[in-house]
Design an enzyme around this catalytic site. Structure first.
Site, PDB file in Angstrom:
ATOM      1  N   THR A  36     -82.998  -2.659 -92.386  1.00 10.03           N
ATOM      2  CA  THR A  36     -81.767  -1.889 -92.246  1.00 10.03           C
ATOM      3  C   THR A  36     -80.547  -2.672 -92.697  1.00 10.03           C
ATOM      4  O   THR A  36     -79.609  -2.108 -93.264  1.00 10.03           O
ATOM      5  CB  THR A  36     -81.575  -1.455 -90.773  1.00 10.03           C
ATOM      6  OG1 THR A  36     -82.674  -0.639 -90.395  1.00 10.03           O
ATOM      7  CG2 THR A  36     -80.289  -0.668 -90.591  1.00 10.03           C
ATOM      8  N   SER A  83     -89.416  -3.119 -92.453  1.00  7.04           N
ATOM      9  CA  SER A  83     -90.239  -4.069 -91.692  1.00  7.04           C
ATOM     10  C   SER A  83     -91.457  -3.439 -91.039  1.00  7.04           C
ATOM     11  O   SER A  83     -92.414  -4.144 -90.715  1.00  7.04           O
ATOM     12  CB  SER A  83     -89.396  -4.802 -90.648  1.00  7.04           C
ATOM     13  OG  SER A  83     -88.975  -3.942 -89.614  1.00  7.04           O
ATOM     14  N   ASP A 117     -87.424  -3.342 -86.784  1.00 12.93           N
ATOM     15  CA  ASP A 117     -88.628  -2.781 -86.165  1.00 12.93           C
ATOM     16  C   ASP A 117     -89.660  -3.836 -85.802  1.00 12.93           C
ATOM     17  O   ASP A 117     -90.273  -3.774 -84.739  1.00 12.93           O
ATOM     18  CB  ASP A 117     -89.261  -1.732 -87.092  1.00 12.93           C
ATOM     19  CG  ASP A 117     -88.564  -0.386 -86.998  1.00 12.93           C
ATOM     20  OD1 ASP A 117     -87.630  -0.257 -86.181  1.00 12.93           O
ATOM     21  OD2 ASP A 117     -88.939   0.534 -87.746  1.00 12.93           O
TER      22      ASP A 117
END
Length: 355
Positions: A36, A83, A117
């Site tokens: 992100t 991820s 994540d």
């Protein structure tokens, strides 16, 4: 007269060298993997709907020019991936790149930009396999770079400040999110929509405020230089296969059996409560352990607390392993590394107590 002049010149040079050393900036390498923090949305109001892993490392660094006041910063694009798609192959590749960099005398610290994540898994893995006292800091964001009030730039700034600090040496791999410094071992993502997403049931190690780290506790578990695992001793691009089964009511044994058929070497049971295993699942797990040699690791789906050995299930009798306070995803990684060394459940249990 000449001797006095030479001595004065020598003293002046010594003071100059000390002054230069005092103000010399450390060298920090930013290793980008996507996520992100490198994401982009369709508009500035898209903070939850966006495409991850779009912005390259040079653009990330240039977007926060203030970090060059903290350290001499260079960038490496190790991965460009969301991820959740990271596998053991990428983990091993990243660990080897980090290991090569920390060996260089010219590198003082590492910052790894990473999707939130699975950031905790990568941090924990590096904490176990990289032998260095140099700061390694993982950082991410909960909002893409294009969003209003994007958290990535300040997170990156603070991560570089932390990685360039000599006080961060020999503290294991660190995670910097939302001004908080966490130990890789016990940090986890606790919420998926707020910037204060990362938490630890044992508390943060410290905080970064206006580029200065403040420390309040340390981690006592084995890590980095004291670890018995070493990325240099792991061959190939795969780890022993370990899978997780999530506990609930009304379970069926098919998932465990399917993983066994797929060649898994250990199963982490993310049990209810104290790592509980339903009475009707116990025979399946005993059979997989006794007849196929599959290690059974009892973890818990509960976010806080820890699994007590021989509580809920007679672990000594069955030859099972209690994951202690490691959550299922971290238990998976430690079990995989343990299996590179041993299949003795007692030895694996020792590792779960020590790491």
């Amino acid at each position: 007269m000449i001797n006095r002049t030479v001595k004065s010149l020598g003293l002046a040079l010594t003071l100059l060298a000390a002054s230069v050393s005092l103000y010399a900036k450390n060298n920090v390498v930013v290793i980008a993997t996507g996520g992100t923090i490198a994401g982009a949305g369709a508009s500035s109001t898209n903070s939850a709907t966006y495409t991850a892993a779009k912005v390259p490392v040079d653009a990330l660094i240039n977007a926060v020019p203030q970090i060059k006041d903290l350290a001499n910063v260079s960038g490496v694009q190790a991965l460009q991936i969301a991820s959740e798609s990271i596998t053991d192959k990428e983990l091993l590749s990243l660990a080897r790149q980090v290991n090569d960099l920390v060996k260089k005398p010219s590198v003082n610290g590492i910052v790894i930009t990473h999707g939130s994540d699975t950031l905790e898994e990568t941090a924990f893995f590096l904490n176990l396999v990289i032998h260095t006292d140099k700061p390694i800091v993982l950082v991410g964001s909960m909002r893409p770079s294009t969003a209003l009030s994007a958290d990535g730039p300040l997170n990156l700034y603070s991560a570089v400040a932390l990685a360039s600090s000599d006080e961060a040496k020999n503290k294991g791999v660190l995670v910097l999110m939302n001004d908080s410094i966490f130990a890789a071992r016990d940090v986890t993502k606790g919420i998926n929509i707020h910037t204060n997403a990362f938490v630890s049931q044992w508390g943060a190690l410290g905080t970064v405020v206006e580029k200065k780290p403040y420390w309040f506790r340390n981690t006592l578990k084995r890590h980095t230089t004291s670890s018995e695992f070493n990325i240099e001793h792991i061959k190939g691009d795969q780890l022993p296969v370990v899978q997780i089964v999530y506990g609930s009511d009304s379970m069926i044994p098919d998932a465990y059996v399917a993983y066994a058929k797929a060649g898994t070497k250990a199963i982490v049971n993310a049990g209810t409560g104290n790592g509980s295993v339903a009475s009707y699942i116990v025979p399946t797990l005993k059979q997989l352990h006794d007849e196929q040699g599959i290690q059974i690791i009892r973890s818990s789906r509960v976010a806080q607390g820890f699994v007590l050995r021989n509580a809920e299930q007679p672990d000594d009798k069955y030859g099972w392993v209690a994951a202690h306070d490691l959550n299922p995803q971290k238990a998976r990684l430690l079990a995989a590394l343990a299996l590179t060394k041993t299949t003795d459940a007692n030895e694996i249990q020792r590792m779960f107590w020590q790491y």
